[in-house]
Design an enzyme around this catalytic site. Sequence first.
Site, PDB file in Angstrom:
ATOM      1  CB  SER A 131      -0.879  -0.019   1.264  1.00  0.00           C
ATOM      2  OG  SER A 131      -1.409   1.248   1.509  1.00  0.00           O
ATOM      3  CD  GLU A 133      -1.685   5.224   5.423  1.00  0.00           C
ATOM      4  OE1 GLU A 133      -2.190   5.794   4.440  1.00  0.00           O
ATOM      5  OE2 GLU A 133      -1.581   5.766   6.543  1.00  0.00           O
ATOM      6  CE1 TYR A 154      -3.912  -1.712   5.600  1.00  0.00           C
ATOM      7  CE2 TYR A 154      -2.963   0.354   4.831  1.00  0.00           C
ATOM      8  CZ  TYR A 154      -3.534  -0.879   4.560  1.00  0.00           C
ATOM      9  OH  TYR A 154      -3.714  -1.283   3.256  1.00  0.00           O
TER      10      TYR A 154
HETATM   11  P1  NAP Z   1     -11.370  -4.471   1.884  1.00  0.00           P
HETATM   12  O1  NAP Z   1     -12.523  -4.132   1.005  1.00  0.00           O
HETATM   13  O2  NAP Z   1     -11.311  -3.917   3.250  1.00  0.00           O
HETATM   14  O3  NAP Z   1     -11.287  -6.069   1.949  1.00  0.00           O
HETATM   15  C1  NAP Z   1     -10.498  -6.722   2.893  1.00  0.00           C
HETATM   16  C2  NAP Z   1     -10.736  -8.214   2.773  1.00  0.00           C
HETATM   17  O4  NAP Z   1      -9.950  -8.890   3.775  1.00  0.00           O
HETATM   18  C3  NAP Z   1     -12.204  -8.635   3.035  1.00  0.00           C
HETATM   19  O5  NAP Z   1     -12.536  -9.687   2.176  1.00  0.00           O
HETATM   20  C4  NAP Z   1     -12.152  -9.122   4.468  1.00  0.00           C
HETATM   21  O6  NAP Z   1     -13.156 -10.048   4.797  1.00  0.00           O
HETATM   22  C5  NAP Z   1     -10.792  -9.814   4.468  1.00  0.00           C
HETATM   23  N1  NAP Z   1     -10.288 -10.045   5.822  1.00  0.00           N
HETATM   24  C6  NAP Z   1     -10.143  -9.142   6.819  1.00  0.00           C
HETATM   25  N2  NAP Z   1      -9.669  -9.751   7.927  1.00  0.00           N
HETATM   26  C7  NAP Z   1      -9.517 -11.060   7.625  1.00  0.00           C
HETATM   27  C8  NAP Z   1      -9.106 -12.201   8.356  1.00  0.00           C
HETATM   28  N3  NAP Z   1      -8.748 -12.118   9.644  1.00  0.00           N
HETATM   29  N4  NAP Z   1      -9.071 -13.398   7.732  1.00  0.00           N
HETATM   30  C9  NAP Z   1      -9.459 -13.518   6.423  1.00  0.00           C
HETATM   31  N5  NAP Z   1      -9.872 -12.463   5.682  1.00  0.00           N
HETATM   32  C10 NAP Z   1      -9.911 -11.245   6.272  1.00  0.00           C
HETATM   33  O7  NAP Z   1      -9.980  -4.080   1.160  1.00  0.00           O
HETATM   34  P2  NAP Z   1      -9.716  -3.676  -0.357  1.00  0.00           P
HETATM   35  O8  NAP Z   1      -9.952  -2.236  -0.518  1.00  0.00           O
HETATM   36  O9  NAP Z   1     -10.392  -4.647  -1.235  1.00  0.00           O
HETATM   37  O10 NAP Z   1      -8.143  -3.898  -0.427  1.00  0.00           O
HETATM   38  C11 NAP Z   1      -7.586  -5.173  -0.724  1.00  0.00           C
HETATM   39  C12 NAP Z   1      -6.179  -5.246  -0.164  1.00  0.00           C
HETATM   40  O11 NAP Z   1      -5.384  -4.215  -0.746  1.00  0.00           O
HETATM   41  C13 NAP Z   1      -6.056  -5.050   1.328  1.00  0.00           C
HETATM   42  O12 NAP Z   1      -4.975  -5.840   1.776  1.00  0.00           O
HETATM   43  C14 NAP Z   1      -5.714  -3.585   1.486  1.00  0.00           C
HETATM   44  O13 NAP Z   1      -5.027  -3.380   2.692  1.00  0.00           O
HETATM   45  C15 NAP Z   1      -4.843  -3.375   0.269  1.00  0.00           C
HETATM   46  N6  NAP Z   1      -4.835  -2.047  -0.310  1.00  0.00           N
HETATM   47  C16 NAP Z   1      -6.008  -1.420  -0.616  1.00  0.00           C
HETATM   48  C17 NAP Z   1      -5.959  -0.178  -1.231  1.00  0.00           C
HETATM   49  C18 NAP Z   1      -7.229   0.541  -1.628  1.00  0.00           C
HETATM   50  O14 NAP Z   1      -7.152   1.732  -1.915  1.00  0.00           O
HETATM   51  N7  NAP Z   1      -8.355  -0.134  -1.704  1.00  0.00           N
HETATM   52  C19 NAP Z   1      -4.719   0.409  -1.551  1.00  0.00           C
HETATM   53  C20 NAP Z   1      -3.564  -0.290  -1.242  1.00  0.00           C
HETATM   54  C21 NAP Z   1      -3.621  -1.521  -0.644  1.00  0.00           C
HETATM   55  P3  NAP Z   1     -14.630  -9.538   5.281  1.00  0.00           P
HETATM   56  O15 NAP Z   1     -15.379  -9.204   4.023  1.00  0.00           O
HETATM   57  O16 NAP Z   1     -15.165 -10.724   5.984  1.00  0.00           O
HETATM   58  O17 NAP Z   1     -14.421  -8.352   6.161  1.00  0.00           O
HETATM   59  O1  F7E Z   2      -8.944   8.179   4.109  1.00  0.00           O
HETATM   60  C1  F7E Z   2      -9.428  11.549   5.403  1.00  0.00           C
HETATM   61  C2  F7E Z   2      -8.452  10.647   6.113  1.00  0.00           C
HETATM   62  O2  F7E Z   2      -9.834   6.043   5.038  1.00  0.00           O
HETATM   63  C3  F7E Z   2      -8.494   9.067   3.118  1.00  0.00           C
HETATM   64  C4  F7E Z   2      -7.197   2.192   2.485  1.00  0.00           C
HETATM   65  O3  F7E Z   2      -7.726   1.510   1.371  1.00  0.00           O
HETATM   66  O4  F7E Z   2      -5.976   3.688   1.069  1.00  0.00           O
HETATM   67  C5  F7E Z   2      -6.932   3.635   2.108  1.00  0.00           C
HETATM   68  O5  F7E Z   2      -6.465   4.329   3.248  1.00  0.00           O
HETATM   69  C6  F7E Z   2      -8.268  10.445   3.724  1.00  0.00           C
HETATM   70  C7  F7E Z   2      -7.428  10.412   5.002  1.00  0.00           C
HETATM   71  O6  F7E Z   2      -8.261   6.017   3.050  1.00  0.00           O
HETATM   72  C8  F7E Z   2     -12.672  11.054   6.970  1.00  0.00           C
HETATM   73  O7  F7E Z   2      -7.925  11.267   7.281  1.00  0.00           O
HETATM   74  C9  F7E Z   2     -11.414  12.724   6.403  1.00  0.00           C
HETATM   75  O8  F7E Z   2      -6.511  11.466   4.976  1.00  0.00           O
HETATM   76  O9  F7E Z   2     -10.553   6.782   2.728  1.00  0.00           O
HETATM   77  P1  F7E Z   2      -9.499   6.696   3.749  1.00  0.00           P
HETATM   78  P2  F7E Z   2      -6.724   5.883   3.470  1.00  0.00           P
HETATM   79  O10 F7E Z   2      -6.504   6.168   4.880  1.00  0.00           O
HETATM   80  O11 F7E Z   2      -5.941   6.683   2.481  1.00  0.00           O
HETATM   81  C10 F7E Z   2      -4.698   3.117   1.386  1.00  0.00           C
HETATM   82  C11 F7E Z   2      -3.824   3.218   0.169  1.00  0.00           C
HETATM   83  C12 F7E Z   2      -4.823   1.739   1.925  1.00  0.00           C
HETATM   84  O12 F7E Z   2      -3.958   0.904   1.718  1.00  0.00           O
HETATM   85  C13 F7E Z   2      -5.902   1.497   2.913  1.00  0.00           C
HETATM   86  O13 F7E Z   2      -6.186   0.102   3.006  1.00  0.00           O
HETATM   87  O14 F7E Z   2      -9.539  10.973   4.103  1.00  0.00           O
HETATM   88  N1  F7E Z   2     -10.763  11.601   6.033  1.00  0.00           N
HETATM   89  N2  F7E Z   2     -12.578  12.422   6.990  1.00  0.00           N
HETATM   90  C14 F7E Z   2     -11.511  10.551   6.362  1.00  0.00           C
HETATM   91  N3  F7E Z   2     -11.325   9.220   6.173  1.00  0.00           N
HETATM   92  C15 F7E Z   2     -12.298   8.386   6.618  1.00  0.00           C
HETATM   93  N4  F7E Z   2     -12.139   7.050   6.421  1.00  0.00           N
HETATM   94  N5  F7E Z   2     -13.441   8.827   7.215  1.00  0.00           N
HETATM   95  C16 F7E Z   2     -13.674  10.165   7.423  1.00  0.00           C
HETATM   96  O15 F7E Z   2     -14.700  10.545   7.985  1.00  0.00           O
END
Ligand code: NAP
Ligand code: F7E
Length: 363
Positions: A131, A133, A154
């Site tokens: 990520s 992050e 995270y």
């Molecule tokens: P998501 O929607 O939060 O999905 C997370 C998945 O992990 C869900 O299927 C969840 O199951 C499963 N999970 C959580 N805890 C688990 C456990 N203890 N055992 C087995 N499965 C578990 O995440 P996403 O947005 O699709 O992202 C996919 C991956 O890419 C994640 O690793 C995330 O950290 C990473 N990532 C995401 C982004 C982004 O912008 N979306 C960017 C960079 C990296 P449940 O449905 O049961 O909760």
């Molecule tokens: O926050 C601000 C918050 O939670 C984005 C995950 O998929 O991308 C994701 O992480 C921004 C942050 O995403 C609220 O403070 C303001 O600056 O949508 P987010 P994230 O933290 O960037 C990375 C790449 C991953 O890997 C992660 O799995 O928005 N913000 N107000 C808020 N964010 C949330 N969630 N809720 C608010 O009310």
Amino acid sequence: MAKRALITGITGQDGSYLAEFLLSRGYQVHGIIRRASTFNTRRIDHIYQDPHNPEASLVLHYGDLSSSEQLTNLIYNIQPEEIYHLGAQSHVRVSFEMPEYTGNITALGTTRLLEAIRRSGIKTHFYQASSSEMFGNAPAPQNENTPFQPRSPYGAAKVYAYWITVNYREAYRLFCCNGVLFNHESPRRGETFVTRKITRAVAHILAGKQKKLFLGNLESKRDWGYAPEYVEAMWRMLQQERPDDYVLGTGEPHSVKEFLAAAFGYVGLDWKEWVEMDPKYLRPTEVDLLIADTAKARQKLSWEPKIRFEELVRIMIDADMEAEGLVPVGEGVAILRSRFPDWHQWGNAVTLAVQSAQGQALE
Ligand code: NAP
Ligand code: F7E
């Protein structure tokens, strides 16, 4: 025979799009789902297949990333040619509340899987969902050579998972890739991530179900792309001759405020009238600016995202409006706005008004 792929996190946003993508390419897809007292397969229900069918190309298995025993059994029994490790506790703010759990699942879950692969001795290609992050405070734009400076439990957990993936590649010659993905969104994005929280609130406001949207920091900037495009790049990484690490993003930063302006503006609302600050959504440490430098992915994977910020916002708003039984904005609201500047004050009546306006436009 069809290639077998295993997806952890198949019920999540990316897992569901990746499953669709792999099925469309003729794979047999195996997914690990968590046992829950209620159904948690909403995002993949449309591709569900009867497990009694021996020809089923989608097969679901119970499992949890906290259990090495289960993971070892699954990998040994399925013998997948490709493993996409997407499962994680993926919410950054939640990771401050549950740092130990986040480390256990998001960091150690990766070690458990890699150990299961190593011990079973299977030949497979492994994708780790790393990520942006992990970059935290590192100066933007960030690429494959940017040192990590994580700012959350995270981010720290993902840094561990990144390096253990590299370590298994070097120590045991496993085919392991890190995809370092910047934020990617879609109508399937979890409802507590900021983009979806905003687009869903817009639809709820139009449907008369919500009066205020409470948010935290509006100044941070993210590089938001469209999730379906990113899962294809995951697959491309595992089709390369050699394992490597790649950054994926759009290269275009936007602030949360800009997302608000685009989302509310799309339906003719002024976000300032609807949004309030709630400090509970602030993070103890924030990541201020993320911008992807994707030169390597463009060159080696021939990957280029097409959907940009404004279109992403429109896709998400339209989907949330449709889910509320409202007519997607594109056609209806534009007409209304031009005719009746204060249309949004009509509350629930807007649904009928939009429908009738759209009907007139189509006549
Ligand atoms: P998501 O929607 O939060 O999905 C997370 C998945 O992990 C869900 O299927 C969840 O199951 C499963 N999970 C959580 N805890 C688990 C456990 N203890 N055992 C087995 N499965 C578990 O995440 P996403 O947005 O699709 O992202 C996919 C991956 O890419 C994640 O690793 C995330 O950290 C990473 N990532 C995401 C982004 C982004 O912008 N979306 C960017 C960079 C990296 P449940 O449905 O049961 O909760
Ligand atoms: O926050 C601000 C918050 O939670 C984005 C995950 O998929 O991308 C994701 O992480 C921004 C942050 O995403 C609220 O403070 C303001 O600056 O949508 P987010 P994230 O933290 O960037 C990375 C790449 C991953 O890997 C992660 O799995 O928005 N913000 N107000 C808020 N964010 C949330 N969630 N809720 C608010 O009310």
